[in-house]
Design an enzyme around this catalytic site. Structure first.
Site, PDB file in Angstrom:
ATOM      1  N   PHE A  58     -14.999  14.755  -6.379  1.00 29.99           N
ATOM      2  CA  PHE A  58     -15.497  14.824  -4.998  1.00 29.99           C
ATOM      3  C   PHE A  58     -16.654  15.795  -4.841  1.00 29.99           C
ATOM      4  O   PHE A  58     -17.441  15.676  -3.908  1.00 29.99           O
ATOM      5  CB  PHE A  58     -14.352  15.215  -4.041  1.00 29.99           C
ATOM      6  CG  PHE A  58     -14.053  16.697  -4.033  1.00 29.99           C
ATOM      7  CD1 PHE A  58     -14.822  17.568  -3.277  1.00 29.99           C
ATOM      8  CD2 PHE A  58     -13.019  17.232  -4.803  1.00 29.99           C
ATOM      9  CE1 PHE A  58     -14.568  18.938  -3.291  1.00 29.99           C
ATOM     10  CE2 PHE A  58     -12.768  18.592  -4.816  1.00 29.99           C
ATOM     11  CZ  PHE A  58     -13.548  19.444  -4.055  1.00 29.99           C
ATOM     12  N   SER A  66     -10.749  17.282 -12.709  1.00 34.12           N
ATOM     13  CA  SER A  66      -9.862  18.414 -12.980  1.00 34.12           C
ATOM     14  C   SER A  66      -9.291  18.363 -14.403  1.00 34.12           C
ATOM     15  O   SER A  66      -9.332  17.319 -15.066  1.00 34.12           O
ATOM     16  CB  SER A  66      -8.722  18.403 -11.971  1.00 34.12           C
ATOM     17  OG  SER A  66      -8.010  17.191 -12.097  1.00 34.12           O
ATOM     18  N   CYS A 101     -18.050  23.412 -10.362  1.00 36.36           N
ATOM     19  CA  CYS A 101     -17.471  23.679 -11.678  1.00 36.36           C
ATOM     20  C   CYS A 101     -18.212  24.805 -12.381  1.00 36.36           C
ATOM     21  O   CYS A 101     -17.739  25.340 -13.367  1.00 36.36           O
ATOM     22  CB  CYS A 101     -17.497  22.431 -12.531  1.00 36.36           C
ATOM     23  SG  CYS A 101     -19.173  21.950 -12.934  1.00 36.36           S
TER      24      CYS A 101
HETATM   25  P1  NAD Z   1      -9.773  15.049  -9.767  1.00 38.52           P
HETATM   26  O1  NAD Z   1      -9.422  15.200 -11.194  1.00 38.52           O
HETATM   27  O2  NAD Z   1      -8.693  15.159  -8.759  1.00 38.52           O
HETATM   28  O3  NAD Z   1     -10.457  13.605  -9.510  1.00 38.52           O
HETATM   29  C1  NAD Z   1     -11.552  13.167 -10.299  1.00 38.52           C
HETATM   30  C2  NAD Z   1     -11.511  11.637 -10.386  1.00 38.52           C
HETATM   31  O4  NAD Z   1     -10.326  11.231 -11.078  1.00 38.52           O
HETATM   32  C3  NAD Z   1     -11.498  10.948  -9.035  1.00 38.52           C
HETATM   33  O5  NAD Z   1     -12.333   9.815  -9.094  1.00 38.52           O
HETATM   34  C4  NAD Z   1     -10.032  10.542  -8.855  1.00 38.52           C
HETATM   35  O6  NAD Z   1      -9.877   9.350  -8.112  1.00 38.52           O
HETATM   36  C5  NAD Z   1      -9.575  10.316 -10.285  1.00 38.52           C
HETATM   37  N1  NAD Z   1      -8.151  10.647 -10.479  1.00 38.52           N
HETATM   38  C6  NAD Z   1      -7.418  11.563  -9.800  1.00 38.52           C
HETATM   39  N2  NAD Z   1      -6.152  11.612 -10.276  1.00 38.52           N
HETATM   40  C7  NAD Z   1      -6.085  10.709 -11.274  1.00 38.52           C
HETATM   41  C8  NAD Z   1      -5.042  10.312 -12.184  1.00 38.52           C
HETATM   42  N3  NAD Z   1      -3.821  10.857 -12.116  1.00 38.52           N
HETATM   43  N4  NAD Z   1      -5.320   9.355 -13.099  1.00 38.52           N
HETATM   44  C9  NAD Z   1      -6.544   8.802 -13.171  1.00 38.52           C
HETATM   45  N5  NAD Z   1      -7.569   9.153 -12.346  1.00 38.52           N
HETATM   46  C10 NAD Z   1      -7.346  10.095 -11.412  1.00 38.52           C
HETATM   47  O7  NAD Z   1     -10.954  16.104  -9.477  1.00 38.52           O
HETATM   48  P2  NAD Z   1     -11.608  16.496  -8.087  1.00 38.52           P
HETATM   49  O8  NAD Z   1     -10.641  17.332  -7.308  1.00 38.52           O
HETATM   50  O9  NAD Z   1     -12.214  15.312  -7.431  1.00 38.52           O
HETATM   51  O10 NAD Z   1     -12.830  17.415  -8.585  1.00 38.52           O
HETATM   52  C11 NAD Z   1     -12.728  18.811  -8.776  1.00 38.52           C
HETATM   53  C12 NAD Z   1     -12.545  19.153 -10.239  1.00 38.52           C
HETATM   54  O11 NAD Z   1     -13.642  18.640 -11.001  1.00 38.52           O
HETATM   55  C13 NAD Z   1     -12.554  20.650 -10.510  1.00 38.52           C
HETATM   56  O12 NAD Z   1     -11.543  20.949 -11.435  1.00 38.52           O
HETATM   57  C14 NAD Z   1     -13.929  20.915 -11.109  1.00 38.52           C
HETATM   58  O13 NAD Z   1     -14.019  22.035 -11.957  1.00 38.52           O
HETATM   59  C15 NAD Z   1     -14.134  19.656 -11.871  1.00 38.52           C
HETATM   60  N6  NAD Z   1     -15.540  19.453 -12.147  1.00 38.52           N
HETATM   61  C16 NAD Z   1     -15.979  19.643 -13.429  1.00 38.52           C
HETATM   62  C17 NAD Z   1     -17.319  19.499 -13.726  1.00 38.52           C
HETATM   63  C18 NAD Z   1     -17.832  19.727 -15.123  1.00 38.52           C
HETATM   64  O14 NAD Z   1     -18.957  19.379 -15.372  1.00 38.52           O
HETATM   65  N7  NAD Z   1     -17.054  20.284 -16.019  1.00 38.52           N
HETATM   66  C19 NAD Z   1     -18.224  19.138 -12.719  1.00 38.52           C
HETATM   67  C20 NAD Z   1     -17.737  18.935 -11.422  1.00 38.52           C
HETATM   68  C21 NAD Z   1     -16.389  19.090 -11.153  1.00 38.52           C
END
Ligand code: NAD
Length: 497
Positions: free
Chosen positions: A149, A226, A281
């Site tokens: 998000f 995440s 992140c």
């Molecule tokens: P999230 O993991 O909840 O969701 C990310 C994506 O995965 C979404 O499209 C979601 O629909 C999907 N998803 C969620 N649960 C799932 C599951 N159980 N199985 C399969 N798919 C699933 O992450 P978020 O809350 O949207 O984003 C924030 C996180 O992203 C933070 O931890 C942040 O550090 C990380 N992030 C990392 C980077 C990087 O480059 N390392 C960049 C941006 C964000």
């Protein structure tokens, strides 16, 4: 109620599903749209069509593919403010920050327009007598991207322009929390002349992601999100023999040496910790003060206390709300845990209100000092406007602390001592390092290179590494029989002569 369409087989159409998720404006908690969970048939149609379109797209001349990116970057610039406004509404980001989110994506599109120079293979003449070898870089097929998000423009743009410029087709499954921005990106991509079906956008959550992870037609998966989901994606995708790059969570430290410029340190710490409500992140969430630098903590508190959240178009606000009521509850509960575990809560952002927005998910700037490595606020990614201060006796101790962290996305050092900066860059086990730069996100001619628990995979996002990730190398060895000296004898060895 606005129903978010999908983009399947070149059509922006409404899903037939009965399963819809609310999209809310985090500043008002008002439902602004509903996003579908794609049906099994819709997922099938997207995957099959992407496979079909790949056959013609990979044959499209590379300069034509690059020209789509040139037109796309021009259109994105033309619509920069409009996209940023959509983004602000669904993420709560301030308008300036939303513009930055779009801009960092535009830079990747500009870079993708240079794809030909990144897809050049290698040639060696005369590897044996009258035998030459050359390599070609070819696309993989259907690739998929699953995005978080917190950067609904930049992160989809890290992925599909690079993959598509390389000759692949791409299925994007954006975050269900802010799908309006990625849909606008898709509309403009079609307007830029991308043939129908080259990009598909499907919506949903775990079930739809699982379809992408398990379908044999998908050759590569790019994920950002995440830690637990990132690990699951990497494990499942690779078990299914796919190429996977999985960018996960982080805990980024900034080291402050006593010889640093104090005002620069304070400015950097405030902006990098609470900017975007700490939902980056690459946010700085731990400040490590070395020696006498810890005397600056009271001034840091004063600087942070001056900052406040607010609505996207409030020019006095430094950042917006966190994304959801659940996210706010989690951040506030971690603040309570920090206090209970003995950290000194110098500034408490709980219970924050913003006039005119009683239902927004506000968290005020929060500052802890005397944080230790056993505490939950140190070990968990808080993803809120919360900064933890720690002390270290020496640069060596600060480096050891950071190298013991399971994460390795970003880090920085503030100092005026070249030797200290050099040692830090060399010894630190983190993939992206800033020297007097708090958030060192590389431009697209480099790659985004998180390490350790912040990244699972080999090739990173955008830049040359993305081209390697989205392509296969084919090596051709050839002999042409023009010479009178050609031997007439059979060769039973594997050696070329
Ligand atoms: P999230 O993991 O909840 O969701 C990310 C994506 O995965 C979404 O499209 C979601 O629909 C999907 N998803 C969620 N649960 C799932 C599951 N159980 N199985 C399969 N798919 C699933 O992450 P978020 O809350 O949207 O984003 C924030 C996180 O992203 C933070 O931890 C942040 O550090 C990380 N992030 C990392 C980077 C990087 O480059 N390392 C960049 C941006 C964000």
């Amino acid at each position: 109620m606005k129903k978010v369409p999908q983009y399947i087989a070149g059509e922006f159409a409404q899903s037939q599903t009965e399963n819809w998720i609310d999209v809310t404006n985090p500043a008002t908690n008002e439902v602004i749209a509903q996003v579908p969970c794609a049906t099994t048939d819709e997922m099938r149609q997207a995957i099959d069509n992407a496979g079909e379109v790949f056959k013609s797209w990979k044959e499209t001349p590379i300069s034509e593919r690059a020209r789509v990116m040139l037109r796309y970057q021009a259109l994105l610039k033309e619509h920069h403010d409009e996209i940023a406004e959509i983004l602000s509404q669904e993420t709560g980001k301030t308008f300036d920050d939303a513009k930055g989110d779009v801009w960092r994506g535009i830079e990747v599109v500009e870079h993708a327009a240079n794809v030909a120079s990144m897809m050049m293979g290698e040639t060696v003449e005369n590897v044996a007598r009258e035998v030459d070898t050359h390599s070609w870089i070819q696309p993989l097929g259907v690739c998929a991207g699953i995005t978080p998000f917190n950067f609904p423009a930049m992160i989809p743009l890290w992925m599909f322009p690079m993959a598509i410029a390389c000759g692949n087709t791409f299925i994007l499954k954006p975050s269900e929390q802010d799908p309006l921005t990625p849909m606008r990106l898709a509309e403009l991509f079609e307007e830029a002349g991308a043939p129908k079906g080259v990009l598909q956008v499907v919506h949903g959550a775990k079930e739809q992601v699982d379809t992408l992870l398990n379908d044999p037609a998908i050759k590569a998966i790019s994920f950002v999100g995440s830690v637990p989901v990132g690990r699951y994606i990497y494990e499942t995708g690779t078990r299914n023999m796919k190429r996977v790059q999985s960018f996960a969570g982080a805990k980024n430290h900034m080291v402050i040496m006593p010889d640093a410029d104090k005002q620069q340190v304070l400015n950097a710490l405030v902006g990098a910790s609470v900017g975007a409500a700490g939902q980056r992140c690459m946010a700085i969430s731990v400040a490590v003060f070395v020696g006498a630098a810890q005397e600056w903590i009271p001034e840091l508190k004063e600087a942070m206390a001056k900052v406040r959240p607010g609505a996207w178009n409030d020019s006095g606000a430094s950042y917006g709300p966190v994304i959801s009521a659940k996210a706010k509850e989690r951040v506030e509960s971690l603040i309570a845990t920090g206090e209970a575990q003995g950290a000194k809560l110098m500034l408490d952002g709980r219970g924050c209100t913003v006039e005119g927005f009683p239902d927004g998910h506000w968290v005020g700037p929060t500052l802890f000092s005397e944080v230790t490595t056993e505490m939950d606020i140190y070990n968990e990614e808080i993803f809120g406007p919360v900064l933890c201060c720690m002390n270290a006796d020496s640069l060596g101790d600060a480096i050891e602390l950071i190298n013991n962290s399971p994460y390795g996305n970003g880090t920085s050092i503030f100092t005026n001592h070249g030797g200290a900066a050099r040692r830090f860059q060399h010894e630190i086990e983190v993939g992206q390092v800033g020297v007097n730069i708090p958030i060192p996100v590389p431009l697209p001619f480099f790659s985004f290179t998180g390490w350790k628990g912040s990244f699972y995979g080999d090739q990173h996002a955008y830049g040359k590494q993305a081209v390697r990730f989205y392509t296969e190398t084919k090596t051709v060895t050839s002999r042409w029989f023009n010479s009178e000296a050609t031997s007439s004898e059979a060769n039973f060895s594997i050696q070329l002569r």
